[in-house]
Design a protein around this motif. Sequence first.
Motif, mmCIF file in Angstrom:
data_model
loop_
_atom_site.group_PDB
_atom_site.id
_atom_site.type_symbol
_atom_site.label_atom_id
_atom_site.label_comp_id
_atom_site.label_asym_id
_atom_site.label_seq_id
_atom_site.Cartn_x
_atom_site.Cartn_y
_atom_site.Cartn_z
ATOM 1 N N LEU B 57 0.822 -1.114 -0.151
ATOM 2 C CA LEU B 57 -0.054 -0.043 -0.173
ATOM 3 C C LEU B 57 0.924 1.377 -0.033
ATOM 4 O O LEU B 57 0.596 2.180 -0.709
ATOM 5 C CB LEU B 57 -0.836 -0.176 1.206
ATOM 6 N N VAL B 58 2.047 1.144 0.953
ATOM 7 C CA VAL B 58 2.853 2.533 0.960
ATOM 8 C C VAL B 58 3.626 2.431 -0.488
ATOM 9 O O VAL B 58 3.408 3.766 -0.879
ATOM 10 C CB VAL B 58 3.775 2.213 2.276
ATOM 11 N N TRP B 59 4.071 1.370 -0.963
ATOM 12 C CA TRP B 59 4.985 1.562 -2.138
ATOM 13 C C TRP B 59 3.978 2.023 -3.297
ATOM 14 O O TRP B 59 4.252 2.909 -4.295
ATOM 15 C CB TRP B 59 5.544 0.220 -2.519
ATOM 16 N N GLY B 60 2.698 1.563 -3.264
ATOM 17 C CA GLY B 60 1.721 1.991 -4.398
ATOM 18 C C GLY B 60 1.333 3.480 -4.178
ATOM 19 O O GLY B 60 1.193 4.031 -5.228
ATOM 20 N N LEU B 61 1.435 3.992 -3.038
ATOM 21 C CA LEU B 61 0.976 5.281 -2.873
ATOM 22 C C LEU B 61 2.227 6.475 -3.056
ATOM 23 O O LEU B 61 1.886 7.518 -3.571
ATOM 24 C CB LEU B 61 0.397 5.424 -1.370
ATOM 25 N N ASP B 116 0.286 -7.553 -5.232
ATOM 26 C CA ASP B 116 -1.329 -7.421 -5.585
ATOM 27 C C ASP B 116 -1.574 -5.901 -5.520
ATOM 28 O O ASP B 116 -2.056 -5.377 -6.257
ATOM 29 C CB ASP B 116 -2.202 -8.376 -5.094
ATOM 30 N N ILE B 117 -1.074 -5.358 -4.267
ATOM 31 C CA ILE B 117 -1.556 -4.079 -3.865
ATOM 32 C C ILE B 117 -1.172 -2.938 -4.519
ATOM 33 O O ILE B 117 -1.798 -2.318 -5.241
ATOM 34 C CB ILE B 117 -1.264 -3.825 -2.291
ATOM 35 N N SER B 122 -1.537 1.024 -8.724
ATOM 36 C CA SER B 122 -0.787 1.793 -9.766
ATOM 37 C C SER B 122 -1.992 1.793 -11.014
ATOM 38 O O SER B 122 -2.095 2.584 -11.522
ATOM 39 C CB SER B 122 0.101 0.712 -10.596
ATOM 40 N N THR B 123 -2.929 0.689 -10.965
ATOM 41 C CA THR B 123 -3.984 0.800 -12.062
ATOM 42 C C THR B 123 -4.959 1.992 -11.732
ATOM 43 O O THR B 123 -5.235 2.596 -12.358
ATOM 44 C CB THR B 123 -4.897 -0.731 -11.772
ATOM 45 N N HIS B 124 -4.962 2.045 -9.966
ATOM 46 C CA HIS B 124 -5.880 3.093 -9.759
ATOM 47 C C HIS B 124 -5.259 4.569 -10.382
ATOM 48 O O HIS B 124 -6.049 5.443 -10.540
ATOM 49 C CB HIS B 124 -6.275 3.244 -8.351
#
Lengths: 183, 158
Positions: B57-61, B116-117, B122-124
């Motif tokens: 989640l953190v890496w994605g944000l 997954d996250i 990233s898609t979002h």
Amino acid sequence: MWADTLLILFISVCTALLGEGLTWLMVYRTEKYQKLKAEVERQSKRLEKRKEAHGDSLDKQHKKKIEREEEELKNNNRDLSLVKMKSMFAIGFAFTALLSMFNNIFDGRVVARLPFVPISWIQGLSHRNLSGDDYTECSFIFLYILCTMSIRQNIQKMLGFAPSRTASKQSGSIFGPPPQQFK
Amino acid sequence: MTSRIKGFEKNGSTVKSHALESIWTRAFASNSEWPDKEEFLDVIYWFRQALGIIIGLVWGLIPLKGFVALLLFVLVNAGLIYLYFTNFQHVDEEEYGGAWELTKEGFMTSFAGFLDIPEMSSTHLSLCNRLGTFQPLVYSMNIPNYFFSAYSTTDTTL
């Protein structure tokens, strides 16, 4: 794309639950499986204790006993795999059909965007049936495999169907030969 | 989830039994007793799964991408778990077959969960970029909106 990502996550949760449910119906609840599983666990623990106590000793009698127990454990593990195998085949066929159905539904659709460019030998999977050269685009199959990898084992663990650590340690793993553990 | 252990006092005449606290209470308390090693391995397993999702989640944000992100995940995940069992719980790693056994417990599942996250975020983010607005991925978690303001964009070229 966002809806597809969530849908695939939902599909993998459902298929994992369905898979475990079917395995429970066909394998886990049978008396034969439960008996064999208990036997394998008991033998693994006994063997482990014996190895800890006499593993380094040069006594031939102890070595013979350990070898005999290892042989017994191997046989029981083989029987356990055989009990599982029949249902695994049935479930495998059902899931292959399901997978090809989902594959057709999501064919050629970008279902997610990867935050990295996968290494070349994974690109065939992550960019399967997708047009263009943007390798951060992700196909259904790659996301489904990732979701299943993370969800299935956790569901198995939550439901208590995961194979016991002691038994899998005794039979070795992909990380190498069975270690000397639980000293 | 309360475990009971029974033991004889030194004179052997009286049986003393006391209840150990629940697994999760012990997991969050320093220097806990782990008479059943499987319980501790389960704690490590579930901590690792949670850590995989949180790091994802953190890496994605941030968003952190590429090989560096994967490498950092491995380092942070292994490092935090190592610190947990050596500096917080002070367990003897040799009892569990060495540090490697504890470090690899549930690692692949955690890694898959981690992948997954960021994919979803990233898609979002990519979708939000196209729409020109930003909708927080974790809206339902009630994280304040200012946290996401850095990612708001009006660039519709992507």
